[in-house]
Design a protein around this motif. Structure first.
Motif, PDB file in Angstrom:
ATOM      1  N   THR A 149     -17.358 -26.370-124.805  1.00 50.39           N
ATOM      2  CA  THR A 149     -18.174 -25.541-125.792  1.00 50.39           C
ATOM      3  C   THR A 149     -19.447 -25.792-126.179  1.00 50.39           C
ATOM      4  OG1 THR A 149     -16.045 -25.049-127.030  1.00 50.39           O
ATOM      5  CG2 THR A 149     -18.024 -24.327-128.144  1.00 50.39           C
ATOM      6  N   VAL A 150     -19.816 -27.051-126.650  1.00 53.30           N
ATOM      7  CA  VAL A 150     -21.020 -27.303-126.739  1.00 53.30           C
ATOM      8  C   VAL A 150     -22.059 -27.822-125.714  1.00 53.30           C
ATOM      9  CG1 VAL A 150     -22.327 -28.953-128.258  1.00 53.30           C
ATOM     10  CG2 VAL A 150     -20.073 -28.273-128.944  1.00 53.30           C
ATOM     11  N   LEU A 151     -21.530 -28.805-124.843  1.00 51.22           N
ATOM     12  CA  LEU A 151     -22.200 -29.172-123.789  1.00 51.22           C
ATOM     13  C   LEU A 151     -22.458 -28.385-122.436  1.00 51.22           C
ATOM     14  CD1 LEU A 151     -21.398 -33.042-123.905  1.00 51.22           C
ATOM     15  CD2 LEU A 151     -23.439 -32.049-124.614  1.00 51.22           C
ATOM     16  N   LEU A 152     -21.184 -27.840-121.949  1.00 52.71           N
ATOM     17  CA  LEU A 152     -21.180 -26.995-120.941  1.00 52.71           C
ATOM     18  C   LEU A 152     -21.714 -25.702-121.167  1.00 52.71           C
ATOM     19  CD1 LEU A 152     -20.660 -26.434-117.974  1.00 52.71           C
ATOM     20  CD2 LEU A 152     -18.318 -25.935-118.580  1.00 52.71           C
ATOM     21  N   THR A 204     -15.744 -25.007-112.225  1.00 55.31           N
ATOM     22  CA  THR A 204     -16.303 -25.914-113.173  1.00 55.31           C
ATOM     23  C   THR A 204     -15.555 -26.004-114.525  1.00 55.31           C
ATOM     24  OG1 THR A 204     -17.990 -26.547-111.807  1.00 55.31           O
ATOM     25  CG2 THR A 204     -18.031 -27.101-114.217  1.00 55.31           C
ATOM     26  N   LEU A 205     -15.809 -24.635-115.120  1.00 54.21           N
ATOM     27  CA  LEU A 205     -15.349 -24.119-116.498  1.00 54.21           C
ATOM     28  C   LEU A 205     -13.866 -24.589-116.535  1.00 54.21           C
ATOM     29  CD1 LEU A 205     -15.600 -23.045-119.222  1.00 54.21           C
ATOM     30  CD2 LEU A 205     -14.874 -20.740-118.264  1.00 54.21           C
ATOM     31  N   GLU A 206     -12.917 -24.169-115.602  1.00 55.40           N
ATOM     32  CA  GLU A 206     -11.334 -24.577-115.552  1.00 55.40           C
ATOM     33  C   GLU A 206     -11.234 -25.964-115.549  1.00 55.40           C
ATOM     34  OE1 GLU A 206      -9.150 -22.567-112.532  1.00 55.40           O
ATOM     35  OE2 GLU A 206      -9.836 -20.622-113.315  1.00 55.40           O
ATOM     36  N   ARG A 207     -11.989 -26.854-114.867  1.00 51.47           N
ATOM     37  CA  ARG A 207     -12.010 -28.164-114.916  1.00 51.47           C
ATOM     38  C   ARG A 207     -12.306 -28.899-116.347  1.00 51.47           C
ATOM     39  NH1 ARG A 207     -15.165 -32.523-114.252  1.00 51.47           N
ATOM     40  NH2 ARG A 207     -16.869 -31.267-113.972  1.00 51.47           N
ATOM     41  N   VAL A 208     -13.332 -28.412-116.740  1.00 55.03           N
ATOM     42  CA  VAL A 208     -13.883 -29.160-117.972  1.00 55.03           C
ATOM     43  C   VAL A 208     -13.042 -28.791-119.271  1.00 55.03           C
ATOM     44  CG1 VAL A 208     -15.864 -29.225-119.706  1.00 55.03           C
ATOM     45  CG2 VAL A 208     -16.430 -29.046-116.984  1.00 55.03           C
ATOM     46  N   ALA A 209     -12.504 -27.572-119.214  1.00 56.77           N
ATOM     47  CA  ALA A 209     -11.641 -27.040-120.223  1.00 56.77           C
ATOM     48  C   ALA A 209     -10.389 -27.449-120.437  1.00 56.77           C
ATOM     49  CB  ALA A 209     -11.797 -25.465-120.555  1.00 56.77           C
ATOM     50  N   SER A 210      -9.919 -28.004-119.114  1.00 56.43           N
ATOM     51  CA  SER A 210      -8.483 -28.699-119.193  1.00 56.43           C
ATOM     52  C   SER A 210      -8.196 -29.650-120.318  1.00 56.43           C
ATOM     53  CB  SER A 210      -8.314 -29.180-117.773  1.00 56.43           C
ATOM     54  OG  SER A 210      -8.495 -28.073-116.811  1.00 56.43           O
ATOM     55  N   PRO A 211      -7.194 -29.700-121.051  1.00 55.62           N
ATOM     56  CA  PRO A 211      -6.811 -30.676-121.721  1.00 55.62           C
ATOM     57  C   PRO A 211      -7.012 -32.077-121.262  1.00 55.62           C
ATOM     58  CG  PRO A 211      -5.240 -28.817-122.118  1.00 55.62           C
ATOM     59  CD  PRO A 211      -6.225 -28.737-120.666  1.00 55.62           C
ATOM     60  N   GLY A 212      -7.539 -33.059-122.033  1.00 58.14           N
ATOM     61  CA  GLY A 212      -7.776 -34.450-121.298  1.00 58.14           C
ATOM     62  C   GLY A 212      -8.872 -34.685-120.372  1.00 58.14           C
ATOM     63  N   VAL A 263     -14.160 -36.943-125.049  1.00 58.16           N
ATOM     64  CA  VAL A 263     -15.094 -36.653-126.274  1.00 58.16           C
ATOM     65  C   VAL A 263     -14.363 -35.563-126.855  1.00 58.16           C
ATOM     66  CG1 VAL A 263     -16.456 -35.040-124.948  1.00 58.16           C
ATOM     67  CG2 VAL A 263     -17.319 -36.158-127.104  1.00 58.16           C
ATOM     68  N   ASP A 264     -13.655 -34.701-126.260  1.00 59.64           N
ATOM     69  CA  ASP A 264     -12.801 -33.599-126.777  1.00 59.64           C
ATOM     70  C   ASP A 264     -11.652 -34.121-127.696  1.00 59.64           C
ATOM     71  OD1 ASP A 264     -14.221 -31.618-125.523  1.00 59.64           O
ATOM     72  OD2 ASP A 264     -12.896 -31.571-123.949  1.00 59.64           O
ATOM     73  N   THR A 265     -11.189 -35.435-127.447  1.00 55.72           N
ATOM     74  CA  THR A 265     -10.328 -35.714-128.319  1.00 55.72           C
ATOM     75  C   THR A 265     -10.821 -36.846-129.783  1.00 55.72           C
ATOM     76  OG1 THR A 265      -8.673 -36.217-126.541  1.00 55.72           O
ATOM     77  CG2 THR A 265      -8.051 -37.506-128.447  1.00 55.72           C
ATOM     78  N   PHE A 266     -12.163 -37.460-128.896  1.00 59.44           N
ATOM     79  CA  PHE A 266     -12.694 -38.211-130.196  1.00 59.44           C
ATOM     80  C   PHE A 266     -14.036 -37.772-130.069  1.00 59.44           C
ATOM     81  CE2 PHE A 266      -9.551 -40.823-128.128  1.00 59.44           C
ATOM     82  CZ  PHE A 266      -8.730 -41.466-129.152  1.00 59.44           C
ATOM     83  N   PRO A 267     -14.279 -36.693-130.961  1.00 60.62           N
ATOM     84  CA  PRO A 267     -15.723 -36.232-131.075  1.00 60.62           C
ATOM     85  C   PRO A 267     -16.778 -37.218-131.601  1.00 60.62           C
ATOM     86  CG  PRO A 267     -14.006 -34.663-132.121  1.00 60.62           C
ATOM     87  CD  PRO A 267     -13.554 -36.124-131.749  1.00 60.62           C
ATOM     88  N   ALA A 283     -27.046 -43.264-122.307  1.00 58.10           N
ATOM     89  CA  ALA A 283     -25.758 -44.211-122.069  1.00 58.10           C
ATOM     90  C   ALA A 283     -24.533 -43.552-121.898  1.00 58.10           C
ATOM     91  CB  ALA A 283     -25.560 -45.165-123.432  1.00 58.10           C
ATOM     92  N   ALA A 284     -24.652 -42.259-121.650  1.00 56.91           N
ATOM     93  CA  ALA A 284     -23.386 -41.181-121.591  1.00 56.91           C
ATOM     94  C   ALA A 284     -23.561 -40.454-120.367  1.00 56.91           C
ATOM     95  CB  ALA A 284     -23.216 -40.567-122.695  1.00 56.91           C
ATOM     96  N   GLY A 285     -23.334 -41.118-118.962  1.00 59.51           N
ATOM     97  CA  GLY A 285     -23.445 -40.043-117.832  1.00 59.51           C
ATOM     98  C   GLY A 285     -22.653 -38.757-118.241  1.00 59.51           C
ATOM     99  N   TRP A 286     -21.525 -38.607-118.719  1.00 63.63           N
ATOM    100  CA  TRP A 286     -20.820 -37.452-118.779  1.00 63.63           C
ATOM    101  C   TRP A 286     -21.635 -36.336-119.530  1.00 63.63           C
ATOM    102  CZ3 TRP A 286     -19.775 -36.449-123.930  1.00 63.63           C
ATOM    103  CH2 TRP A 286     -19.909 -37.544-124.863  1.00 63.63           C
ATOM    104  N   LYS A 287     -22.371 -36.774-120.382  1.00 68.61           N
ATOM    105  CA  LYS A 287     -23.131 -35.840-121.189  1.00 68.61           C
ATOM    106  C   LYS A 287     -24.465 -35.327-120.371  1.00 68.61           C
ATOM    107  CE  LYS A 287     -24.371 -36.434-125.649  1.00 68.61           C
ATOM    108  NZ  LYS A 287     -24.847 -37.104-127.062  1.00 68.61           N
ATOM    109  N   ARG A 288     -24.888 -36.186-119.665  1.00 67.97           N
ATOM    110  CA  ARG A 288     -25.875 -35.589-118.618  1.00 67.97           C
ATOM    111  C   ARG A 288     -25.563 -34.671-117.707  1.00 67.97           C
ATOM    112  NH1 ARG A 288     -27.107 -41.267-118.884  1.00 67.97           N
ATOM    113  NH2 ARG A 288     -26.485 -41.488-116.593  1.00 67.97           N
ATOM    114  N   GLU A 289     -24.290 -35.157-117.222  1.00 68.39           N
ATOM    115  CA  GLU A 289     -23.285 -34.186-116.272  1.00 68.39           C
ATOM    116  C   GLU A 289     -23.093 -32.911-116.794  1.00 68.39           C
ATOM    117  OE1 GLU A 289     -19.549 -34.001-113.720  1.00 68.39           O
ATOM    118  OE2 GLU A 289     -19.312 -35.010-115.718  1.00 68.39           O
ATOM    119  N   LEU A 290     -22.624 -32.627-118.079  1.00 68.16           N
ATOM    120  CA  LEU A 290     -22.344 -31.449-118.540  1.00 68.16           C
ATOM    121  C   LEU A 290     -23.633 -30.700-118.881  1.00 68.16           C
ATOM    122  CD1 LEU A 290     -19.569 -32.785-120.949  1.00 68.16           C
ATOM    123  CD2 LEU A 290     -19.085 -31.034-119.132  1.00 68.16           C
TER     124      LEU A 290
END
Length: 502
Positions: free
Chosen positions: A75-78, A180-188, A192-196, A205-212
């Motif tokens: 929702t937020v990053l992608l 990409t949406l289907e992959r990112v939105a998949s549970p787990g 960060v979706d579990t630990f906001p 320091a967060a490659g996943w944030k830069r990727e999204l």
């Protein structure tokens, strides 16, 4: 309301599989009841496993239960809070929903039938020519249909957009956004979706944030490009510009109160939804027909009786094709595309059947379990289209010229978040099933010793939307005459598109 036992701090998190979590939820519902609680890293969740509970809360109390949990990754990053599917229940969502309703309401959906006829003809010819490529053919039908409706372009135009240069085709780019949406939105998919709290980690320091964020910039650029192409054509050709959803938005943009980016995401989201779900449903239907060949013969017999051999089925035949419609509805019950549902979020404290539900609770309607409620669907694991046609079943409704249909069917969601494109999807599924049954015989493949090759009953991909993994089967024309009619119709369809592109 019972709660599933979990662990300190992390709750039920380790007990939920990363793929096909709806199966575990269904198992828990048989132990803890049709409404049960669980916690994920301290966040409260409730799972609904019956249609009555889902309707009572998500439809009848829609003002309380129509929001969405704001998942940081999807929702937020992608999506940068622009994608309507994941928006909270706010003014932006309502403005976008108004546009979606205008584009997809039943009266508008009926006007798209010419495009559905054309694309279904192209699909038939492709299936007869290359049955093993059925996944691609179903995806091209869905994508081609929504691409025409949304952006006024054929797939041929979209695919030629990147030729001769470094850029990829529009078709490849927009399908990539959907995957990409289907992959990112998949549970787990993202921790960060579990630990906001992980959102506090700086970007460096967060490659996943830069990727999204990079993926968001990529999809936003694409949606803008598609919108501005239509805007440019409207400026250059005035009233001669092609009719499409982007044009409908731009002509009344002030009335909808949406910015360019907000409107572009509305139409882009409709493409994402329409291009993936219809093709997945058709793959499950094909699987069902291979596992239950007697039901395919029933469909063929009905189509032959109503249509005959001199023409292909058309929309005017559908009120007489109740078995076709029943097989489609049973497929969506038996193998729902979004089997786990898209979670809602409660915005205010509520009480249901004496149980207290606190504001912020994430509410899951587990379609897999809902479609296996034995009180509504006796012998639920059995693929049985007769449950929609025989008065002895609780799901039977009449007249059969109208029922079964997909209006308000739980496979498309509940309440104010019900899928706005269901009328378009229903028309596509009806036409495809009728035309494939009219033109094709399908059966299981055989090995070198003429033994049937088994087809897995449930071997599905993981993801937000799900579909069966590739399986072999035989497909051939029912007669040389029907093959010739399909080929001639497909040639004419391609000729018209060639003239349009030229």
């Amino acid at each position: 309301m019972l709660s599933t036992p979990g662990y300190p701090l992390i709750g039920n998190l380790p007990q939920i599989p990363l793929s096909h979590s709806w199966l575990q939820f269904h198992t828990w519902s048989q132990t803890y009841g049709p409404i049960f609680r669980l916690t994920l890293a301290g966040a409260p969740h409730v799972v609904l496993s019956t249609e009555k509970a889902a309707n009572d809360l998500l439809r009848e109390r829609g003002t309380l239960y129509s929001s969405r949990p704001q998942l940081p990754a999807a929702t937020v990053l992608l999506g940068d809070r622009l994608r309507p599917l994941f928006l909270p229940y706010n003014d932006l969502w309502r403005r976008g929903r108004k546009l979606m309703h205008h584009l997809c309401m039943p009266s508008a959906a009926a006007s798209y039938e010419g495009t559905q006829r054309l694309e279904s003809t192209v699909l038939l010819a492709a299936l007869l020519r290359d049955p093993a490529g059925y996944e691609t053919h179903f995806e091209r039908f869905s994508s081609g249909l929504i691409f025409r409706l949304g952006f006024g372009k054929t797939l041929e135009e979209a695919e030629s957009a990147g030729k001769g240069g470094a850029s990829r085709s529009l078709t490849h780019r927009i399908l990539e956004v959907g995957h990409t949406l289907e992959r990112v939105a998949s549970p787990g998919a993202y921790l960060v979706d579990t630990f906001p709290v992980l959102m506090r980690v700086p970007d460096w320091a967060a490659g996943w944030k830069r990727e999204l964020k990079w993926m968001h910039a990529r999809e936003l650029a694409l949606f803008r490009e598609l919108l501005y192409d239509v805007k440019k054509e409207m400026e250059e050709r005035k009233d001669q510009a092609v009719e499409c959803w982007e044009r409908a938005f731009l002509e009344k943009q002030d009335e909808y109160g949406l910015s360019d980016d907000e409107g572009a995401y509305v139409v882009g989201t409709l493409f994402e939804a329409g291009s993936g779900t219809t093709s997945a449903a058709m793959m499950s239907w094909t699987l069902a027909m291979l596992l239950h060949p007697q039901e395919y013969r029933r469909v063929q017999q009905e189509v032959d009786r109503v249509v005959g051999e001199d023409r292909m089925p058309d929309f005017g035949d559908m009120e007489s094709l109740s078995t076709v419609r029943a097989v489609i509805k049973e497929t969506l019950r038996w193998r729902p595309v979004t089997a786990g549902g898209v979670p809602h979020q409660l915005v205010k404290d509520d009480i249901y059947q004496g149980y207290f539900l606190q504001a912020g609770t994430v509410v899951h309607f587990n379609q897999w379990a809902i479609h296996r409620d034995p009180d509504l669907y006796p012998d639920p694991e059995t693929f049985n289209p007769s449950r929609w046609l025989d008065p002895k079943y609780p799901t039977y409704r009449e007249p059969l010229a109208e029922y079964p249909n997909l209006k308000n069917f739980s496979a498309f969601g509940f309440g104010r978040r019900f899928c706005p494109g269901h009328s378009i999807a229903e028309r596509s599924l009806n036409l495809l099933v009728a035309r494939i049954a009219w033109a094709c015989d399908i059966s299981k493949s055989r090995d070198e010793f003429e033994n049937e090759i088994p087809v897995p009953d449930y071997d599905y991909i993981s993801g937000f939307n799900t579909q069966p993994k590739w399986f072999p089967f035989n497909l051939r024309p029912r007669s040389a005459r029907r093959q010739k009619m399909v080929d001639e119709a497909a040639v004419e369809a391609r000729r018209k598109d060639t003239l349009k592109v030229a």
